[in-house]
Write a protein that holds these residues in place. Structure first.
Motif, short mmCIF file in Angstrom:
data_model
loop_
_atom_site.label_atom_id
_atom_site.label_comp_id
_atom_site.label_asym_id
_atom_site.label_seq_id
_atom_site.Cartn_x
_atom_site.Cartn_y
_atom_site.Cartn_z
N LYS A 113 0.83 -1.22 -0.05
CA LYS A 113 -0.22 0.08 0.03
C LYS A 113 0.91 1.11 -0.02
CE LYS A 113 -4.06 -2.14 2.37
NZ LYS A 113 -4.80 -1.93 3.42
N THR A 114 0.24 2.41 -0.53
CA THR A 114 0.91 3.51 -0.43
C THR A 114 0.12 4.55 0.09
OG1 THR A 114 0.11 4.01 -2.70
CG2 THR A 114 2.40 2.89 -2.56
N ASP A 115 0.89 5.70 0.56
CA ASP A 115 -0.08 6.77 1.28
C ASP A 115 -0.30 7.87 0.27
OD1 ASP A 115 2.13 8.63 0.72
OD2 ASP A 115 3.01 8.16 2.87
N SER A 116 -0.92 8.88 0.64
CA SER A 116 -1.71 9.78 -0.17
C SER A 116 -0.70 10.67 -1.25
CB SER A 116 -2.28 10.99 0.59
OG SER A 116 -1.58 11.75 1.37
N CYS A 122 -8.92 -8.57 -4.14
CA CYS A 122 -7.77 -7.42 -3.77
C CYS A 122 -8.37 -6.22 -3.63
CB CYS A 122 -6.48 -7.92 -4.51
SG CYS A 122 -5.98 -9.42 -4.66
N ARG A 123 -9.39 -5.85 -3.71
CA ARG A 123 -10.11 -4.53 -3.69
C ARG A 123 -9.22 -3.53 -2.84
NH1 ARG A 123 -14.81 -4.30 -6.60
NH2 ARG A 123 -15.26 -2.39 -5.24
N GLU A 124 -8.73 -3.72 -1.50
CA GLU A 124 -8.27 -2.77 -0.97
C GLU A 124 -6.92 -2.57 -1.18
OE1 GLU A 124 -7.86 -6.73 1.80
OE2 GLU A 124 -8.87 -6.03 -0.32
N ALA A 143 -12.02 1.26 -6.14
CA ALA A 143 -12.22 0.20 -7.18
C ALA A 143 -13.40 0.23 -7.76
CB ALA A 143 -12.14 -1.23 -6.38
N GLN A 144 -14.22 0.95 -7.67
CA GLN A 144 -15.66 0.93 -8.27
C GLN A 144 -15.20 1.93 -9.59
OE1 GLN A 144 -15.10 2.52 -5.43
NE2 GLN A 144 -16.13 4.54 -5.40
N ARG A 157 -2.57 0.55 -10.46
CA ARG A 157 -2.74 -0.54 -10.60
C ARG A 157 -4.11 -0.84 -11.52
NH1 ARG A 157 -1.70 -1.64 -4.68
NH2 ARG A 157 0.53 -2.19 -4.58
N LYS A 158 -4.95 0.23 -11.24
CA LYS A 158 -6.12 -0.19 -12.39
C LYS A 158 -5.69 -0.05 -14.05
CE LYS A 158 -8.74 3.28 -10.14
NZ LYS A 158 -9.97 3.90 -9.75
N LEU A 159 -4.66 0.64 -14.19
CA LEU A 159 -4.02 0.83 -15.49
C LEU A 159 -3.68 -0.53 -16.12
CD1 LEU A 159 -2.08 3.96 -15.58
CD2 LEU A 159 -4.09 3.63 -16.71
N TYR A 160 -3.16 -1.58 -15.02
CA TYR A 160 -2.81 -2.87 -15.26
C TYR A 160 -3.91 -3.58 -15.93
CZ TYR A 160 1.21 -2.43 -12.05
OH TYR A 160 2.40 -2.08 -11.43
#
Length: 227
Positions: A42-45, A145-147, A152-153, A175-178
């Motif tokens: 995970k990454t922060d803001s 792995c939605r979190e 994710a929506q 990751r959504k680009l993947y």
């Protein structure tokens, strides 16, 4: 309960940290089974890695089953990636291998099997390969792995633009680009460029407001050439 240490993850984990590429995905074939490993940080803001409890996902591709484990140990320094498997996990692995309930199957040793997987973990994984693996199993990633995916929506791409707070693009957004319907080569090139100039992707949950990836990609590529 069986504890096993996937020490083979250490080289690719360090590689992911060095590249600031906190997504790991690869597949190992064993007998009839295909075992796909997913490991997301995970990454922060501001796009920096957030340290805390980490998880390992192992997707059993033939039987379409996801196993999820909390990772134990000192990952970065000691190279420990310990998981604990219960009887149900072992049964799912047997089913993936096609040996569940087969009286003619040789005796199954879970520890020996996991050690064989561990020995075959690649020490380096190109981003292109990670993207291809996640694209191939995107439904499993979205479901389990939605979190590790920001909002994710929101799956429809609107535009590319600078990170608003001056930080790095968040991996949860990239990751959504993947999983975009585009070639792994194009996505790899785009992500590399976005990270270099600290741009990110902006998304919407409305299909009608989304834009064509090819049009956005071509526009971005042309702007980069003219910069």
């Amino acid at each position: 309960m069986v504890e096993f240490n996937f020490t083979g993850l250490h080289p690719t984990f360090l590689e992911a940290l060095q590249r600031h590429e906190p997504s790991i995905a690869f597949a190992l074939q064993e007998g009839e089974g295909r075992f796909v490993f997913f490991f997301f940080l995970k990454t922060d803001s501001r796009g920096n890695i957030k340290w805390g409890d980490l998880e390992l996902f192992i997707f059993l591709a033939r039987t379409q089953t996801m196993l999820r484990f909390k990772l134990l140990g000192n990952h970065k320094n000691a190279g420990d990636f310990k998981i604990r498997l219960n009887k149900n996990d072992e049964q799912k692995i047997r089913e993936e291998l096609g040996i569940q309930g087969n009286p003619n199957s040789p005796a199954f040793d879970l520890g020996r099997f996991l050690a064989k997987l561990n020995d075959n973990i690649p020490i380096t994984i190109p981003l292109k390969n990670k993207i291809a693996e996640i694209k191939q199993h995107e439904n499993a990633v979205k479901d389990h792995c939605r979190e590790y995916i920001e909002e994710a929506q929101k799956i429809y791409l609107i535009r590319l633009g600078p990170v608003t707070n001056g930080g790095k693009p968040r991996e949860e957004t990239l990751r959504k680009l993947y999983m975009i319907d585009a070639s792994a080569d194009d996505i790899t090139s785009l992500i590399s460029d976005l990270k270099q100039i600290k741009w990110t992707a902006y998304w919407t949950a409305s299909e009608s407001k989304g834009k064509s990836f090819s049009a956005i990609f071509d526009k971005f590529s042309q702007a980069q050439k003219n910069a």
